[in-house]
Design a protein around this motif. Sequence first.
Motif, PDB file in Angstrom:
ATOM      1  N   LEU A 491       0.808  -1.380  -0.119  1.00 57.12           N
ATOM      2  CA  LEU A 491       0.115  -0.037  -0.227  1.00 57.12           C
ATOM      3  C   LEU A 491       0.803   1.243   0.128  1.00 57.12           C
ATOM      4  O   LEU A 491       0.340   2.560  -0.680  1.00 57.12           O
ATOM      5  CB  LEU A 491      -1.068   0.047   1.237  1.00 57.12           C
ATOM      6  CG  LEU A 491      -1.990  -1.138   1.407  1.00 57.12           C
ATOM      7  CD1 LEU A 491      -3.119  -0.653   2.647  1.00 57.12           C
ATOM      8  CD2 LEU A 491      -2.698  -1.255  -0.178  1.00 57.12           C
ATOM      9  N   SER A 492       2.138   1.312   0.727  1.00 57.90           N
ATOM     10  CA  SER A 492       2.555   2.492   0.952  1.00 57.90           C
ATOM     11  C   SER A 492       3.296   2.967  -0.323  1.00 57.90           C
ATOM     12  O   SER A 492       3.416   4.003  -0.541  1.00 57.90           O
ATOM     13  CB  SER A 492       3.504   2.489   2.178  1.00 57.90           C
ATOM     14  OG  SER A 492       4.734   1.466   1.837  1.00 57.90           O
ATOM     15  N   GLY A 493       3.638   2.083  -1.271  1.00 57.56           N
ATOM     16  CA  GLY A 493       4.402   2.431  -2.475  1.00 57.56           C
ATOM     17  C   GLY A 493       3.671   2.892  -3.633  1.00 57.56           C
ATOM     18  O   GLY A 493       4.168   3.519  -4.614  1.00 57.56           O
ATOM     19  N   THR A 494       2.447   3.065  -3.232  1.00 57.33           N
ATOM     20  CA  THR A 494       1.441   3.597  -4.613  1.00 57.33           C
ATOM     21  C   THR A 494       0.711   4.795  -3.980  1.00 57.33           C
ATOM     22  O   THR A 494       0.245   4.816  -2.815  1.00 57.33           O
ATOM     23  CB  THR A 494       0.376   2.298  -4.587  1.00 57.33           C
ATOM     24  OG1 THR A 494       0.774   0.915  -4.894  1.00 57.33           O
ATOM     25  CG2 THR A 494      -0.605   2.802  -5.782  1.00 57.33           C
ATOM     26  N   ASP A 495       0.743   5.666  -4.873  1.00 53.65           N
ATOM     27  CA  ASP A 495       0.277   7.119  -4.452  1.00 53.65           C
ATOM     28  C   ASP A 495      -1.336   6.937  -4.209  1.00 53.65           C
ATOM     29  O   ASP A 495      -1.937   6.333  -5.193  1.00 53.65           O
ATOM     30  CB  ASP A 495       0.622   7.893  -5.458  1.00 53.65           C
ATOM     31  CG  ASP A 495       1.854   8.519  -5.260  1.00 53.65           C
ATOM     32  OD1 ASP A 495       2.762   8.169  -4.620  1.00 53.65           O
ATOM     33  OD2 ASP A 495       2.285   9.361  -6.541  1.00 53.65           O
ATOM     34  N   SER A 496      -1.903   7.382  -3.260  1.00 50.72           N
ATOM     35  CA  SER A 496      -3.381   7.404  -3.238  1.00 50.72           C
ATOM     36  C   SER A 496      -3.963   8.238  -1.912  1.00 50.72           C
ATOM     37  O   SER A 496      -2.842   8.443  -1.192  1.00 50.72           O
ATOM     38  CB  SER A 496      -3.841   5.975  -3.022  1.00 50.72           C
ATOM     39  OG  SER A 496      -3.515   5.563  -1.605  1.00 50.72           O
ATOM     40  N   TRP A 497      -4.986   8.201  -1.725  1.00 51.65           N
ATOM     41  CA  TRP A 497      -5.476   9.124  -0.612  1.00 51.65           C
ATOM     42  C   TRP A 497      -5.169   8.281   0.602  1.00 51.65           C
ATOM     43  O   TRP A 497      -5.220   8.862   1.948  1.00 51.65           O
ATOM     44  CB  TRP A 497      -7.020   9.362  -0.622  1.00 51.65           C
ATOM     45  CG  TRP A 497      -8.085   8.198  -0.553  1.00 51.65           C
ATOM     46  CD1 TRP A 497      -8.433   7.836  -1.691  1.00 51.65           C
ATOM     47  CD2 TRP A 497      -8.473   7.627   0.445  1.00 51.65           C
ATOM     48  NE1 TRP A 497      -9.651   6.937  -1.557  1.00 51.65           N
ATOM     49  CE2 TRP A 497      -9.406   6.567  -0.250  1.00 51.65           C
ATOM     50  CE3 TRP A 497      -8.524   7.512   1.877  1.00 51.65           C
ATOM     51  CZ2 TRP A 497     -10.157   5.487   0.546  1.00 51.65           C
ATOM     52  CZ3 TRP A 497      -9.346   6.626   2.605  1.00 51.65           C
ATOM     53  CH2 TRP A 497     -10.078   5.633   1.953  1.00 51.65           C
TER      54      TRP A 497
END
Length: 538
Positions: A491-497
């Motif tokens: 999760l942390s490696g992917t840009d998102s809210w």
Amino acid sequence: MSTTAKTDAEHFDAIVIGAGIAGLYQLYRLRKLGLSVLVFEDAPDVGGTWYWNCYPGARFDSESYSYAYFFSKELFEEWTWSEHFAAQSETLRYMRHVADRFDLRRHIRFNSRVEHCAWNEADKTWSVHAGGGQRVRAKYLITAVGVLSATHMPHLPGIEEFKGQAYHSSRWPQGGVNLKGKRVGVIGTGSTGVQIIQTIADEVDRLVVFQRTPTYCAPLRNAPVTAAEHEAFSSSYDALLERLRGTPGGFIHSPDERRAMEVPENERLAYYEKKWAEPGFGKWLGLYSDSLSDPAANETAAAFVRNKIRQRINDPAVAEKLIPRNQPFGAKRIPLETHYYEVYNRKNVHLVDIRSEPISRIYGRGIRTSAAEYELDVIIFATGFDAITGNLVRIDIRGTEGISLADSFKSGPHSFMGLQVAGFPNLFTISGPLGGFVFCNVPRCLEENIDWITDCIDYMRSHAREVIEPSAEAERLWNETVQEGVRQTLLSGTDSWFNGANIPGKARAIQMYVGGLVEFRRLYQEMVSKGYEGFEFR
Ligand code: NA7
């Protein structure tokens, strides 16, 4: 006794900010406990997210029956959802029904935006200032401000020059907008953009979609709820609740316990096909146990989905723009769609990849990119939210040292289990940052969060405790737990809210505990059984 009369000296046991799903239930619970409660709500009606997000095509991505309140079995059984994934108007009707059925409105002040809250150490109360010069005090301050409700409006040059109509999806006019025959531009292709685009494409004259990052979308497979299905749902309250409490996200979907690579390829693909054909989030949350942690496992699902997308788009060049690259499947929330990809086969729809053709400015007649000018009558900003902390930091909330919550979160949010923030006594943050009540089927988390708050206040009253606040050390240890959990996922490696990457200038930091609701429940129950370990009472 509650009073809603407006005087300078008004005092309540508890102030709740927000009359959405969380605020209504929190009000219900505290009133049952015998507390005087006042709810401030910015909007003229109940509903929160479901009030504001009345854009075309807005609907659930959780199964309607799993999204409903469970605190009242009678309520659950008497309400009939018309679709498996209900539309916004139906959900808002449901929330109005809840407010009326439980006589909640008389405790709510509408059109009242909370502007400033300050802790008074001398008398151990919060003073709260809301719009229209309202001043109240309360022992407990509870934020029910929503996880996805602080609008993110990008700073695009020339925005004020546009002569047509421009709207953010989450501030859509309540009376609707006539888009028939218009030239419409949509910026943003997250869940909201996808719902809007697929809904308006055949109504507008021309639709130009400005996409920054392609997203893996998957079929929703919505359908009306038949009479027999309704009968089955409404008589299965206990079983359904037990099922929802047993899954990591409070959804009806749970992963296959096996690791993806343990399963022979043929069997794995057949499983993906089966999930794909089913309604809802099973094709994301129902995959293998390591789908969101092991890159190789994830890639098997990602490749499957990329192929599905490709098959649905006639023009291979357009397909390539829509297919995500170098992005794990499901590391950000998957938009569930209905004929979304087919929209790009229509003659009146044009896709602009703004990474290769950036928006240079908005001008009087539309949007100008590095390559072209797109004349538009309407621009829709489906650009998302400053999630989780956005609405907290937009209110001037001052704790013991006079420091604002916004300043306190500048280098990233902190909290103890998302329940409270050190330095802000008696402030309870529903779905608070770094908590375990965020990454889930929202109402399931909210009800549990609110039950915890209510039990805590009950405990304080019966044990003559006036003030509760977490220690800085408890926050530090909890943060380590959160970070450790995140390191085990993609999760942390992917840009998102999920990690604040969607908001320019926001500290990039994971904003929630991702170890799942079942484990989080175990942790907070253990904390309570140890006498609220990590909290300090005064
Ligand atoms: P999301 O999922 O945050 O999507 C916002 C979209 O807007 C996404 O495609 C963004 O592109 C795009 N965006 C944001 N800022 C810009 C700018 N400055 N220029 C161009 N495009 C931009 O919000 P949603 O409202 O769709 O969904 C939020 C949640 O609501 C969803 O997860 C469900 O739980 C319900 P990006 O991907 O950042 O490149």
